[in-house]
Structures are given as C-alpha cells and as structure tokens.
Design an enzyme around this catalytic site. Structure first.
Site, PDB file in Angstrom:
ATOM      1  N   CYS A 290      13.686  11.891  28.613  1.00  0.00           N
ATOM      2  CA  CYS A 290      15.078  11.611  28.255  1.00  0.00           C
ATOM      3  C   CYS A 290      15.222  10.191  27.721  1.00  0.00           C
ATOM      4  CB  CYS A 290      16.021  11.824  29.430  1.00  0.00           C
ATOM      5  SG  CYS A 290      17.757  11.820  28.915  1.00  0.00           S
ATOM      6  N   CYS A 470      19.869  15.456  23.652  1.00  0.00           N
ATOM      7  CA  CYS A 470      20.163  14.335  24.535  1.00  0.00           C
ATOM      8  C   CYS A 470      21.676  14.149  24.578  1.00  0.00           C
ATOM      9  CB  CYS A 470      19.474  13.066  24.036  1.00  0.00           C
ATOM     10  SG  CYS A 470      19.697  11.658  25.122  1.00  0.00           S
TER      11      CYS A 470
END
Length: 535
Positions: A290, A470
């Site tokens: 991430c 994301c």
C-alpha cells in the site's frame, strides 16, 4: 465406545478427538480424568470446545485439564506441564488430541528418566502427509485464504493445505483509518481458525524453505510437506532492523506506525494530544505494501489538526525515499492540493535511517542529483514510520526467488517460469503491480483459473493486467480512489473522474470494502474481480 483407545501405561491411555457424547462411555469405562491436548477450533466448527467437554466431564464426576499443543514442534515446557498433570490427576487418565499422536509424544517426554532428554523439543506429525496435497498454499493472509476459498468453490474435492503460523488474521487496509480515529482496531482482527476455508487443512507451522525439484515445502520444525501444485503467498516482511534504533522506541516517545495492529491506536492517541510542535511522516524505498499508506497517515492527521484549529502551530514534513509523491502522475495534482491545504513540507529522496527515541531525533539520508549523500537530523514530537519491506527470508533464499527476493512469475499468468506447478500472488509475488488488497482480489481469480488449467495440461486462460487500487484518504470523509494497472494505466471501476476526492469513496473505504473483504474475498466470492481472458 467407538473410540480407538491405546493404553500407554497403568495410568495413561490416549485417543483421537472425542465428542461430548463419548464422555458418558469414557466415564463408564473407569476413567477418572481427561486431558485435552487439541487446541480449540483446530478442527473447525464441528470440533467441541474444551469448555463444552469440561462441563460434561465434570458433570460425570471426572477431572478435566486443557493443555493445548499446536501441530509441529512441542516445546519442552508442555512436556513438563503434562508430567505435572499426570502426577496430580486421579487415574486412570485419558489424553486426546486430533489423532492421539501429540498426547503420545507428551507421554514420551514426561516419562524420560533423563531430565535433559525430557527438555528437548519433540516433533509430531499431525496427520499422514506421506501422500502429497493437491495444492499447498504458503501463507494465510488475504491472498492465501482468498485463493484457497476460490479453488475450493471451483473444485470442492481438492485436498488443499494452508501453511500459516499465526493465530490471528488481520484486515490491514483499515489500520490507516484506525490511526486517523475513524475505525475500531478490534474490527480489523479475527481468529485464523475462523477464516480458514472449511475444507482446507491448516498446517499451523512456519515455512522455512522450498525444494521445488522434489515438490516439497520445508517447515521450521523439520517436516516436509509434499504438493502437486504450490501457491506462494507468504506476504512481505517488515524490515524494522534497517532503521537503527527504531525497534527500541516503537510505541513510545512519539514514535508510531500504522503498519502494525498494536501501534495504529497509538498513532491516533498521539494525533489527538499534539497541539503544537513537529510531526514527521516517512516513506522508505519501494517495494512496500500500500504505497499510499504513508501519506494517508499524514492527510488524516492534518485534517484532525486543521479541524481543531491547531494545524498552524504544527510543522508537518513528509520524507519519502522516492522522487515523486505518487507513482501514477494523474493523481498527483489532487494530492498536491491537499499538501498545500495542510502546509506540509515535502522532502524527496529522503530516507529515514536512524531514530533516537529518547531525545526525539530522526536521522535522514538524502541524495542530490550527483549522487552525493547528505545526513540530516530532525527533532520531532510525532514520528510516523513506514518500515522498509523485503521478501520473507525463506523465500528470498530459495530457488523460487528472482533477484529481488520475491517469487519469480510471468506477470501476466502469475505462473513460475521455471516450475510450472508453482504460482504466486500477493505481496510476495515479483509482479511489478502495486502491492494492495485490491490487486490480490484480481490475482486470486487468475491464479485459481490458471492453476486448474495447468493441472489438466491445458492452456492458461486468464491474464492479469496489473490492476491495483489505493483509496487515498485525503481528509476524514473524502477519498481519492486511485485505480490503475501496469504502466500506470488508469482503470476506474466507476464512470467518474478518477482523481476527484469523493464522499462516496469514503463510504466504500470505511464500510463497503471491509464487508466485501470478510464476506466476499475470503469466502471465494469474486465480485467485480473478473480479469480478461487471453486472446
């Protein structure tokens, strides 16, 4: 009684798993005590708990002791505890586990005349693994549980084993929200036993290496697990040791990280308490899972300070080892609007290398255009650290790894180019996609379909396009949903301008995505996950 009871000596007998109904016959056979060596929930929901068994055993006048022993290596202290129970409990005693093997091994340890011999670690084979599993999955994270569930939905008869040492399973994407005061950390964790697919075998042990030439996975306790096909997805390792001094001060002295379950609540505590001072946020070199999470921690913290009227008294700096704020250029203007709103200072090519927690000093190394390295120390009141991340050691040092240490794959099919019965997905996969849960959601379908096709010697039907997502939490209540594939190609799911912050996406991030994770992705339901077929 229907149970196969083996008498080991004048006081102790052993057997496999017992039911609540078995206890009446056990008591009538003269047993005075029961020792349960099988951990609760190891066998799934059909296994009675130790509490249920104890209640019935005591109602029948028997003593009951719970001494759980996990599959694999038996610590010496468990042997000592078993010896103590045999001394204290009235006999005859019946000890049980899944098959009786752990109880037998404990008896061997407890009866040793040589005290030093008793202190050794004994290893138990939990079941007969002489015949290889159809599929062995290394890793019980998002990728491992999800791909197992998808495979079993397609082929329920497959004999699949998941090798996973941890007792807990975490929904890590919500830890950013926890650090921003927008999510309960307790909602991000469940027992591993509750998420392992019902018809999969859970090998509760740690992998130590691979022998792909012989189709074996090596375990830390010395066992070797055979497979016909292998799925490699043990995740990525947080390499805290690469930042000198940080491990000694995590969770105190204002040093925190949303990359750990126990530290995300500390982030929120620090944010609430800070009224003036300096807050530093860091991002190490790629790869990390991430890649937007380091700056998301900054945005949510700044939004809280802005809302509470103290942001003007707080210096905010974002130090990234990279040369850009975000790897997909289309989203940078929107993100820069928030950097300006929060008056945050950006420091590119700046990497955290040392932390002095007691004196609240962070040391950064930066490189100029000519490659000259400069060291700079920064005082802080809050330091949010994103740790460097590497492939697990047992993967990096194996024949399956590429030069980066991650599992080598064809990035389109996710099949290993050298060992065609091996596939990989998730953070441990060397595919050049963003390491996110959204990427895993798409990869699961590709691996499930291609693995089964490979099993039948058919052409692999699906292609992975590098999709990743994301959800950038730029403020409390709004998210920029960045969705993209290989080469930064935009791949929006919804017909809306991708770079615009939206309340709808905040609702997705905080409510929809967690529900889909627990009830969809981990259950083998592949909503909005269909990849493209080969042409």
């Amino acid at each position: 009684m229907g149970l196969e009871i083996k008498r080991l000596d004048e006081k102790l007998s052993v057997t496999g798993q017992i039911s609540v109904d078995d206890l009446t016959n056990i008591a009538e056979s003269g047993f005075k005590s029961i020792i349960c060596n099988r951990p609760d929930f190891e066998g799934g929901e059909n296994q009675p708990t130790s509490e249920q068994l104890e209640q019935q055993a005591r109602a029948l006048g028997m003593e009951f002791a719970y001494l759980p022993v996990r599959l694999g290596s038996i610590p010496a202290e468990r042997g000592e505890a078993f010896h103590k129970l045999l001394t204290e409990l009235p006999g005859p005693v019946l000890a049980f586990c899944g098959s009786g093997k752990r109880a037998t091994a404990l008896h061997t340890m407890s009866k040793s005349d040589d005290e030093a011999a008793r202190m050794h670690q004994s290893t138990v084979d939990a079941c007969n693994w002489g015949n290889a599993f159809d599929v062995v999955v290394v890793g019980g994270g998002s990728a491992g549980i999800g791909v197992t569930a998808s495979l079993l939905r397609r082929r329920p008869a497959l004999r699949i084993a998941i090798i996973e040492p941890n007792d807990k399973h975490y929904y890590q994407p919500a830890w950013t929200l926890v650090g921003g005061g927008a999510y309960d950390v307790n909602q991000t964790v469940r027992r591993m036993a509750d998420v392992i697919p019902e018809h999969a075998e859970w090998i509760h042990a740690e992998a130590s290496g691979f022998d792909p030439a012989n189709n074996l996975v090596k375990l830390v306790d010395g066992r070797k697990i055979g497979y016909r096909q292998l799925v490699v997805c043990p995740g990525i390792r947080l390499a805290w040791e690469k930042i000198a001094g940080v491990e000694e001060t995590l969770g105190e002295n204002g040093v925190t990280s949303n990359y750990r379950y126990d530290l995300a609540p500390y982030t929120w505590s620090l944010v609430q308490k800070l009224k003036q001072g300096k807050a530093l946020f860091t991002q190490p070199p790629m790869p990390i899972k991430c890649a937007g999470a380091p700056q998301k921690a900054m945005y949510l913290s700044c939004d809280h300070w802005l809302t509470n009227g103290c942001l003007s008294d707080i210096e905010v700096e974002f130090h990234t080892a990279g040369a850009v704020l975000f790897g997909v250029a289309d989203f940078v203007p929107s993100l820069m609007d928030y950097v300006d709103r929060y008056h945050a200072k950006l420091s590119f090519n700046s990497n955290l290398v040392r932390v002095d927690g007691r004196n609240r000093i962070a040391c950064f190394e930066s490189k100029d255009a000519d490659g000259n390295v400069r060291t700079e120390e920064k005082q802080f009141d809050i330091l949010h650290v994103t740790p460097p991340q590497v492939a697990p050691d047992f993967l990096r040092d194996s024949p399956l790894a590429d030069a980066s240490g991650f599992c080598k794959v064809n990035e389109k099919t996710l099949q290993h180019p050298d060992y065609h019965n091996v596939f990989a997905l998730g953070d441990a996969c060397a595919s050049p996609n963003a390491k996110t849960a959204a990427a895993i959601r798409k990869q699961i379908v590709v691996v499930a379909e291609n693995l089964l096709a490979s099993k039948e010697d058919e052409e692999l039907p699906l292609v992975y396009d590098g999709y990743g997502a994301c959800p950038l939490t730029v403020e409390k209540g709004k998210v920029v949903l960045a969705e993209f594939g290989f080469g930064g190609r935009l791949m929006p799911t919804f017909p809306l301008k991708p770079a615009v912050p939206r309340k709808l996406y905040w609702f997705f991030k905080t409510t929809v995505f967690p529900w889909l994770y627990w009830h969809g992705m981990l259950k083998g339901r592949e909503w909005l996950a269909s990849p493209r077929k080969k042409h």
